[in-house]
Design an enzyme around this catalytic site. Structure first.
Site, short mmCIF file in Angstrom:
data_model
loop_
_atom_site.label_atom_id
_atom_site.label_comp_id
_atom_site.label_asym_id
_atom_site.label_seq_id
_atom_site.Cartn_x
_atom_site.Cartn_y
_atom_site.Cartn_z
N CYS A 29 0.85 -1.19 0.00
CA CYS A 29 0.00 0.00 0.00
C CYS A 29 0.88 1.24 0.00
CB CYS A 29 -0.91 -0.02 1.23
SG CYS A 29 -2.05 1.37 1.31
N HIS B 59 -9.04 -3.91 -2.28
CA HIS B 59 -8.07 -3.16 -1.49
C HIS B 59 -8.48 -1.68 -1.45
CE1 HIS B 59 -3.84 -2.19 -0.19
NE2 HIS B 59 -4.20 -1.02 -0.69
N GLU B 60 -8.81 -1.11 -2.61
CA GLU B 60 -9.20 0.30 -2.66
C GLU B 60 -10.56 0.52 -1.99
OE1 GLU B 60 -6.87 2.24 -3.30
OE2 GLU B 60 -5.56 0.83 -4.34
N HIS C 178 -10.15 1.13 1.54
CA HIS C 178 -9.73 2.50 1.86
C HIS C 178 -10.91 3.43 2.03
CE1 HIS C 178 -5.40 2.53 1.94
NE2 HIS C 178 -5.30 1.93 0.77
#
Length: 175
Positions: free
Chosen positions: A101, A143-144, A147
Site C-alpha cells: 500500500c 483493497h481500494e 480504503h
C-alpha cells in the site's frame, strides 16, 4: 495540469474516517482531483489509489493495474476512476495474495480476498457501470474499497507472520 499530491501515511486520521458520496461528476474540481490521483499513483508506482490516500474523504478510487517495479506481474488495464463504488456480490472462493500500500510503505502482507466480485460504480463521466472482476483486478478493487471504508490491508492480514518487508517480498516473487 495535474498536481502530485502528498500520500497519507498509516496513522493519518483520514485513512480511518467515513467517506462521503461523490457529488456531480462534471464538477471541474472533481475532475482535477481524479487527474491529480492518476499522476500521484503513477509517480508512486501504484496499481490503485483511493481519495482518502490524498486527504480527500470521498467514495472515489482509481484501479489502474499495470506491470511496474512494485508489481512486476500485474496485468495491464486502462486506468479507471470509480465513483461511489459498491461490491454487489463476491465469490465464496478466496485466495491469499501479497498486497502492499502506498500509505503503508515498506511492508507487504498476505491478504485473503474473494477471487471474483460483481461491482457497480459511476464512471468519471457519470455513467453507471456494472462489471465482474476477477484475479488481481478484483484484489485491487477490494483493497481500494477498503480504503473508502476506513480500512487498510493490515486489518485483513490473518496472522502477523504473514507480514514481510518490501525487500523480502521482492526476493520472494523473483525466486
Amino acid at each position: 495540469m495535474p498536481i502530485l499530491r502528498q500520500i497519507a501515511q498509516l496513522g493519518q486520521p483520514v485513512l480511518r474516517q467515513e467517506t462521503a458520496r461523490v457529488g456531480d461528476p462534471a464538477d471541474p474540481l472533481l475532475q482535477a482531483l481524479i487527474e491529480d490521483m492518476l499522476a500521484t499513483m503513477t509517480e508512486a508506482n501504484g496499481v490503485g489509489i483511493a481519495a482518502p490516500q490524498v486527504y480527500e474523504p470521498l467514495r472515489l478510487f482509481i484501479v489502474a493495474s499495470r506491470p511496474n517495479p512494485r508489481y512486476p506481474q500485474a496485468p495491464a488495464m486502462a486506468p479507471t476512476a470509480m465513483l461511489d463504488p459498491e461490491i454487489i456480490w463476491q465469490s465464496d472462493e478466496t485466495e491469499a495474495g501479497w498486497e502492499g500500500c502506498l500509505s503503508v510503505p515498506g511492508i507487504r502482507g498476505l491478504v485473503p480476498r474473494s477471487l471474483r466480485i460483481g461491482v457497480r460504480y459511476r464512471s468519471r463521466r457519470g455513467e453507471v457501470c456494472e462489471e465482474e472482476l476477477s484475479g488481481f483486478i478484483a484484489r485491487v478493487f477490494q483493497h481500494e474499497y477498503d480504503h473508502i471504508s476506513g480500512l487498510v490491508f493490515l486489518d485483513r492480514v490473518a496472522n502477523n507472520r504473514d507480514l514481510v518487508s518490501e525487500r523480502e517480498y521482492l526476493r520472494l516473487v523473483s525466486a
